[in-house]
Scaffold this motif. Sequence first.
Motif, PDB file in Angstrom:
ATOM      1  N   HIS A   1       7.292  84.255  54.679  1.00 54.86           N
ATOM      2  CA  HIS A   1       6.834  85.646  54.644  1.00 54.86           C
ATOM      3  C   HIS A   1       7.967  86.592  54.299  1.00 54.86           C
ATOM      4  O   HIS A   1       7.812  87.804  54.414  1.00 54.86           O
ATOM      5  N   SER A   2       9.109  86.053  53.881  1.00 54.90           N
ATOM      6  CA  SER A   2      10.238  86.906  53.506  1.00 54.90           C
ATOM      7  C   SER A   2      10.930  86.309  52.293  1.00 54.90           C
ATOM      8  O   SER A   2      10.750  85.131  51.962  1.00 54.90           O
TER       9      SER A   2
ATOM     10  N   THR B   1      14.057  85.627  52.037  1.00 52.37           N
ATOM     11  CA  THR B   1      14.986  84.586  52.471  1.00 52.37           C
ATOM     12  C   THR B   1      14.270  83.248  52.615  1.00 52.37           C
ATOM     13  O   THR B   1      14.791  82.208  52.187  1.00 52.37           O
ATOM     14  N   SER B   2      13.076  83.266  53.184  1.00 51.39           N
ATOM     15  CA  SER B   2      12.308  82.031  53.341  1.00 51.39           C
ATOM     16  C   SER B   2      11.952  81.424  51.984  1.00 51.39           C
ATOM     17  O   SER B   2      12.060  80.205  51.794  1.00 51.39           O
TER      18      SER B   2
END
Length: 181
Positions: A23-24, A26-27
């Motif tokens: 959900h970001s 970075t992920s």
Amino acid sequence: RRRTMMLGALTMSVACVLFYTAHSFTSFAVASSLSALAMTMTSGADSAYLYDLLHDQGLGHEYPRREGTASAAHLAGSALAYGFGGIAARADLGLPYLITAGTSLAACLVAATMREERAPARVAVTLSPRRIACPAALSMKPSPHTTEVSTAELWLANRSSPPAAFNFTRRNSRRASGFAQ
């Protein structure tokens, strides 16, 4: 090679689950990095495994045919996966990632059952320059990894345009396709 294939399939499973749950940014970046790492680990490992297996059993001459069959099966499987992935994505856009994670886990289990018997390692001997200069020390036999490849000749020979035959072909292909009529 077997362990590399297993680790690559396992890494792809983790990457797909991360893609599904991300959900970001970075992920997604971590999932993309893991996916790239998994593809790097599995790229060529299967071909090398096949070559070694056939070579160790004295069937190295069958490698091109069997590798061709494996490549054809891989392409057919990819075509089916694209079709089923599209159908799965209509139900849920994340579902293809979960299916890929499951398929990768299955591939890891299959790789775990593969045998990896290796012939005794051959020791490489470095010859002195004096021995290399002696024709009796040189082998004229190609390496077992050598394969004959047919490529087109370069047409650039000090010019920046292709030969006239290519222009004629292009002109005919435009005419046949409905352009410039």
